[in-house]
Design an enzyme around this catalytic site. Structure first.
Site: not given
Ligand code: B16
Ligand code: MG
Length: 212
Positions: A9, A11, A46, A49, A116, A118, A170
């Site tokens: 993962d 974030d 996790g 969006r 994400s 991003n 996480d």
């Molecule tokens: P984005 P992960 C997740 O990343 C984040 O933990 C979560 O808080 C966020 O809303 C999600 O990505 C989408 O992110 O808006 O950048 O597309 O923990 O799966 O790496």
């Molecule tokens: Mg995460």
């Protein structure tokens, strides 16, 4: 070796973007007059969006259209990406980089499995733009964790059977996604307390004890 690959993962595992997510959601919530705090932000870990936006809007007395929601998500993301520009290789902990290098030296394939959209931007900000063998992220999935899609795609991209992969997460939703994918999991941070992972890590370097 117990595994042929590890799917991380992003974030909360490779780096921390929680605070930037918090600041961007908080700015949106404040503009809309909706209460938002760190405890609510923790529930977004996790989560995709749009699913995150639904959680933020739970306290709204106004019912918004799908078009308005799409615009809110874009507004939050634009601010979030501005904040991400503050990230640099200094946001990659030496322990994380050293452990990743040691795992690669053991011959393991290393991939990302993140919700994400991003992901590539964040990885390039922290100096890991070319590091991982394959990336499965929010841009190639239609279903969010706890659905196993992001990890099953990750295994497919790495050309490995799911059972040959270990997931590092996480978030509880991520541990559930790994289990649903037929993969072992290692929990770090907030995910430890759910008690559902194959391994519980106190620190990132503990991962080296899981793969021997
Ligand atoms: P984005 P992960 C997740 O990343 C984040 O933990 C979560 O808080 C966020 O809303 C999600 O990505 C989408 O992110 O808006 O950048 O597309 O923990 O799966 O790496
Ligand atoms: Mg995460």
């Amino acid at each position: 070796m117990k595994y042929q690959g590890i799917i991380f993962d992003l974030d909360g595992v490779i780096c921390s973007t929680d605070h930037y997510h918090y600041l961007a959601w908080k700015a949106l919530a404040d503009r809309l007059g909706i209460y938002f705090d760190e405890t609510i932000n923790n529930r977004l870990r996790g989560v995709s969006r749009m699913a995150s936006l639904e959680i933020v809007l739970e306290r709204s007395t106004v019912v918004y259209t799908e078009e308005e929601k799409a615009a809110f998500a874009e507004e939050k993301n634009n601010l979030y990406r501005e904040l991400l520009k503050n990230m640099s290789p200094a946001d990659l902990a030496p322990e994380v980089k050293e452990t990743l290098d040691a795992l690669r030296a053991e011959g393991l394939k290393l991939g990302i499995g993140s919700s994400s959209k991003n992901t590539k931007f964040i990885l390039s900000q922290i100096g890991l733009g070319d590091f991982f063998d394959k990336i499965s992220d929010g841009t190639n999935i239609t279903r969010s964790k706890p659905d196993p899609e992001v990890f099953l795609k990750g295994a497919e991209y790495l050309e490995l059977a799911p059972a040959a992969c270990l997931v590092v997460e996480d978030a509880k939703a991520g541990i559930e996604a790994a289990t649903a994918a037929g993969m072992d999991s290692a929990a770090i941070g907030d995910a430890v307390k759910c008690g559902l992972a194959t391994y519980n890590l106190t620190r990132f370097a503990d991962l080296l004890n899981c793969v021997d």
